[in-house]
Design an enzyme around this catalytic site. Structure first.
Site, PDB file in Angstrom:
ATOM      1  N   GLY A   1       0.866  -1.134   0.022  1.00 56.48           N
ATOM      2  CA  GLY A   1       0.202  -0.028  -0.005  1.00 56.48           C
ATOM      3  C   GLY A   1       1.014   1.233   0.208  1.00 56.48           C
ATOM      4  O   GLY A   1       1.684   1.513   0.906  1.00 56.48           O
ATOM      5  N   ALA A   2       0.951   2.119  -1.086  1.00 55.45           N
ATOM      6  CA  ALA A   2       1.872   3.249  -1.216  1.00 55.45           C
ATOM      7  C   ALA A   2       0.882   4.434  -1.357  1.00 55.45           C
ATOM      8  O   ALA A   2       1.616   5.429  -1.798  1.00 55.45           O
ATOM      9  CB  ALA A   2       2.582   2.938  -2.531  1.00 55.45           C
TER      10      ALA A   2
ATOM     11  N   GLY B   1       1.513   4.543   3.850  1.00 54.43           N
ATOM     12  CA  GLY B   1       2.859   3.720   3.137  1.00 54.43           C
ATOM     13  C   GLY B   1       3.973   4.642   2.472  1.00 54.43           C
ATOM     14  O   GLY B   1       4.896   4.036   2.924  1.00 54.43           O
TER      15      GLY B   1
ATOM     16  N   VAL C   1      -1.539  -2.461   9.679  1.00 53.32           N
ATOM     17  CA  VAL C   1      -1.940  -0.888   9.739  1.00 53.32           C
ATOM     18  C   VAL C   1      -3.171  -0.667   9.343  1.00 53.32           C
ATOM     19  O   VAL C   1      -3.934   0.153  10.193  1.00 53.32           O
ATOM     20  CB  VAL C   1      -0.620  -0.040   9.193  1.00 53.32           C
ATOM     21  CG1 VAL C   1      -1.400   1.596   9.668  1.00 53.32           C
ATOM     22  CG2 VAL C   1       0.517  -0.205   9.632  1.00 53.32           C
ATOM     23  N   THR C   2      -3.787  -1.606   8.255  1.00 55.92           N
ATOM     24  CA  THR C   2      -5.066  -1.065   7.849  1.00 55.92           C
ATOM     25  C   THR C   2      -6.227  -1.463   8.818  1.00 55.92           C
ATOM     26  O   THR C   2      -6.043  -2.372   9.628  1.00 55.92           O
ATOM     27  CB  THR C   2      -5.255  -2.039   6.576  1.00 55.92           C
ATOM     28  OG1 THR C   2      -4.154  -2.183   5.752  1.00 55.92           O
ATOM     29  CG2 THR C   2      -6.586  -1.689   5.993  1.00 55.92           C
TER      30      THR C   2
ATOM     31  N   HIS D   1      -8.312  -0.628  18.920  1.00 55.83           N
ATOM     32  CA  HIS D   1      -8.049   0.564  18.201  1.00 55.83           C
ATOM     33  C   HIS D   1      -9.262   1.105  17.628  1.00 55.83           C
ATOM     34  O   HIS D   1      -9.277   1.174  16.303  1.00 55.83           O
ATOM     35  CB  HIS D   1      -6.887   0.256  17.158  1.00 55.83           C
ATOM     36  CG  HIS D   1      -6.404   1.451  16.370  1.00 55.83           C
ATOM     37  ND1 HIS D   1      -5.868   2.517  17.019  1.00 55.83           N
ATOM     38  CD2 HIS D   1      -6.254   1.811  14.984  1.00 55.83           C
ATOM     39  CE1 HIS D   1      -5.781   3.559  15.990  1.00 55.83           C
ATOM     40  NE2 HIS D   1      -5.917   3.154  14.871  1.00 55.83           N
TER      41      HIS D   1
HETATM   42  N1  APR Z   1      -2.913  -4.334  -2.659  1.00 52.60           N
HETATM   43  C1  APR Z   1      -1.966  -3.208  -2.842  1.00 52.60           C
HETATM   44  N2  APR Z   1      -2.271  -2.235  -2.419  1.00 52.60           N
HETATM   45  C2  APR Z   1      -3.680  -1.779  -2.348  1.00 52.60           C
HETATM   46  C3  APR Z   1      -4.593  -2.766  -2.479  1.00 52.60           C
HETATM   47  C4  APR Z   1      -4.318  -3.878  -2.848  1.00 52.60           C
HETATM   48  N3  APR Z   1      -5.099  -5.162  -2.872  1.00 52.60           N
HETATM   49  N4  APR Z   1      -6.139  -2.188  -2.309  1.00 52.60           N
HETATM   50  C5  APR Z   1      -5.710  -0.958  -2.112  1.00 52.60           C
HETATM   51  N5  APR Z   1      -4.352  -0.960  -2.247  1.00 52.60           N
HETATM   52  C6  APR Z   1      -3.810   0.565  -2.003  1.00 52.60           C
HETATM   53  C7  APR Z   1      -4.335   1.794  -2.836  1.00 52.60           C
HETATM   54  O1  APR Z   1      -4.099   1.770  -4.158  1.00 52.60           O
HETATM   55  C8  APR Z   1      -3.956   3.048  -2.064  1.00 52.60           C
HETATM   56  O2  APR Z   1      -2.549   3.327  -2.878  1.00 52.60           O
HETATM   57  O3  APR Z   1      -3.817   0.928  -0.653  1.00 52.60           O
HETATM   58  C9  APR Z   1      -3.340   2.386  -0.721  1.00 52.60           C
HETATM   59  C10 APR Z   1      -4.053   3.115   0.524  1.00 52.60           C
HETATM   60  O4  APR Z   1      -3.626   4.640   0.490  1.00 52.60           O
HETATM   61  P1  APR Z   1      -4.624   5.578   0.945  1.00 52.60           P
HETATM   62  O5  APR Z   1      -5.960   5.498   0.397  1.00 52.60           O
HETATM   63  O6  APR Z   1      -3.870   6.740   0.798  1.00 52.60           O
HETATM   64  O7  APR Z   1      -4.773   5.274   2.406  1.00 52.60           O
HETATM   65  P2  APR Z   1      -3.797   5.505   3.639  1.00 52.60           P
HETATM   66  O8  APR Z   1      -4.203   6.908   4.174  1.00 52.60           O
HETATM   67  O9  APR Z   1      -2.527   5.168   3.342  1.00 52.60           O
HETATM   68  O10 APR Z   1      -4.435   4.567   4.758  1.00 52.60           O
HETATM   69  C11 APR Z   1      -4.220   3.296   4.590  1.00 52.60           C
HETATM   70  O11 APR Z   1      -3.899   2.706   6.800  1.00 52.60           O
HETATM   71  O12 APR Z   1      -4.304   3.848   8.784  1.00 52.60           O
HETATM   72  C12 APR Z   1      -4.839   2.989   8.071  1.00 52.60           C
HETATM   73  O13 APR Z   1      -7.126   3.539   8.162  1.00 52.60           O
HETATM   74  C13 APR Z   1      -6.220   3.576   7.303  1.00 52.60           C
HETATM   75  O14 APR Z   1      -6.881   1.401   6.561  1.00 52.60           O
HETATM   76  C14 APR Z   1      -6.202   2.686   6.089  1.00 52.60           C
HETATM   77  C15 APR Z   1      -5.000   2.448   5.700  1.00 52.60           C
END
Ligand code: APR
Length: 305
Positions: free
Chosen positions: A7-8, A12, A116-117, A173
């Site tokens: 997850g970037a 990430g 973390v998700t 959490h």
């Molecule tokens: N595989 C890899 N990456 C994925 C997948 C997958 N199957 N599905 C989604 N993603 C990526 C998205 O493309 C996106 O770039 O996960 C990333 C999530 O980034 P953001 O939407 O910016 O979310 P973020 O703020 O980073 O939060 C991610 O962390 O703190 C927790 O509650 C928050 O659950 C959330 C997670």
């Protein structure tokens, strides 16, 4: 030493930056959206010269690149939108976990997985079951973030350096988290001896609301500076074998009278992952809240399998 971040997005990408700039490890930043991972990987790599480190950062969508990772951090998933609870996220992020975890276990079977998700506790329970890893090697990041928020609010309220505060938040959490006012200290003195019981409750309440407050202010997305800092501190504890005691979502098997569930409790973290669960002498109310939270996240996770 390699750490992979799945997850970037906001969490990430910022985590990858923190790991590299703290010179902890090389980083693989993987996203289903290849362009985002590649772009951030290139940008972070360009920053190495001015940031003054030699860590490699690779952006990719190919799981073969995560092989031999010491730690794989899962941040893939949707972030909360205003009005959305962590539970609203459950279905979508659980489906993502179901695709991501088997790929991690296949390509990085010796890694420690840091979840973390959100919703964190349910997804950590799910990840442990899906991975079939030793429970020592699947850890959820929630309590370190909540403790950092609690510490910040205590420091602001008392107008003291945050570095003089020791804060501990256990449990789920979520809004059901348990800020331990009786175990948190300011300059060595128990918080509960410094401020009134009412103020303790207000600080605890503000801590539990903090994530939602940030979501509402941002308008889109959710917190990521403190979450990435919390995850980075846990990565450091593992990579450097620090054996520090932090609250984290881990598998309990009898500890705190919790059977077969992952929930936030104080643990010693090192190179082997969870090296010890520390059993605090909780008051009956906090203990009951902890046991009930563990039961409900366990049920929610088993409904997903
Ligand atoms: N595989 C890899 N990456 C994925 C997948 C997958 N199957 N599905 C989604 N993603 C990526 C998205 O493309 C996106 O770039 O996960 C990333 C999530 O980034 P953001 O939407 O910016 O979310 P973020 O703020 O980073 O939060 C991610 O962390 O703190 C927790 O509650 C928050 O659950 C959330 C997670």
């Amino acid at each position: 030493m390699k750490v992979s971040v799945i997850g970037a997005g906001n969490v990430g990408g910022t985590l990858a930056q923190r790991i590299a700039e703290a010179d902890l490890a090389d980083v693989v930043l993987l996203d289903i959206a290849e362009g985002i991972a590649k772009g951030k990987g290139l940008d972070l790599s360009d920053a190495r010269y001015v940031a003054g480190h030699n860590r490699r950062i690779l952006g990719t969508s190919d799981y073969k690149d995560i092989s031999d990772s010491a730690v794989v951090v899962v941040t893939a998933g949707l972030a909360r939108k205003p009005g959305m609870t962590r539970v609203d996220l459950l279905k979508k992020n659980a489906a993502i976990m179901q695709t991501v975890i088997p790929l991690i276990t296949e390509k990085a079977p010796d890694s420690i997985i840091l979840i973390v998700t959100n919703p964190l506790d349910i997804l950590t329970n799910l990840a442990l079951k899906l991975s079939k890893f030793s429970p020592k090697k699947v850890i959820g990041m929630g309590g370190v973030l909540d403790s950092s928020r609690f510490a910040n609010l205590i420091a602001e309220h008392l107008d003291v350096p945050v570095t003089s505060v020791e804060a501990m938040v256990i449990g789920a959490h979520s809004k059901g988290m348990i800020p331990l006012t009786g175990f948190s200290k300011v300059a060595g003195k128990l918080l509960s001896n410094i401020v009134s019981a009412e103020t303790c409750m207000e600080l605890a309440h503000a801590t539990a609301q903090r994530g939602a407050q940030i979501v509402a202010s941002l308008g889109q997305g959710s917190a990521y500076y403190a979450p990435s800092a919390a995850a980075c501190s846990m990565v450091r504890a593992i990579i450097k074998d620090e054996k520090t005691v932090v609250p984290a979502c881990v598998y309990c098997h009898g500890e705190y009278s919790i059977e077969d569930a992952c929930i936030g409790v104080p643990v010693r973290i090192g190179a082997q992952g969870v090296e010890e669960i520390i059993e605090l002498d909780l008051n009956p109310k906090d203990k009951e809240t902890l046991i009930n939270s563990a039961q409900s996240v366990k049920e929610a996770a088993s409904n997903l399998l």
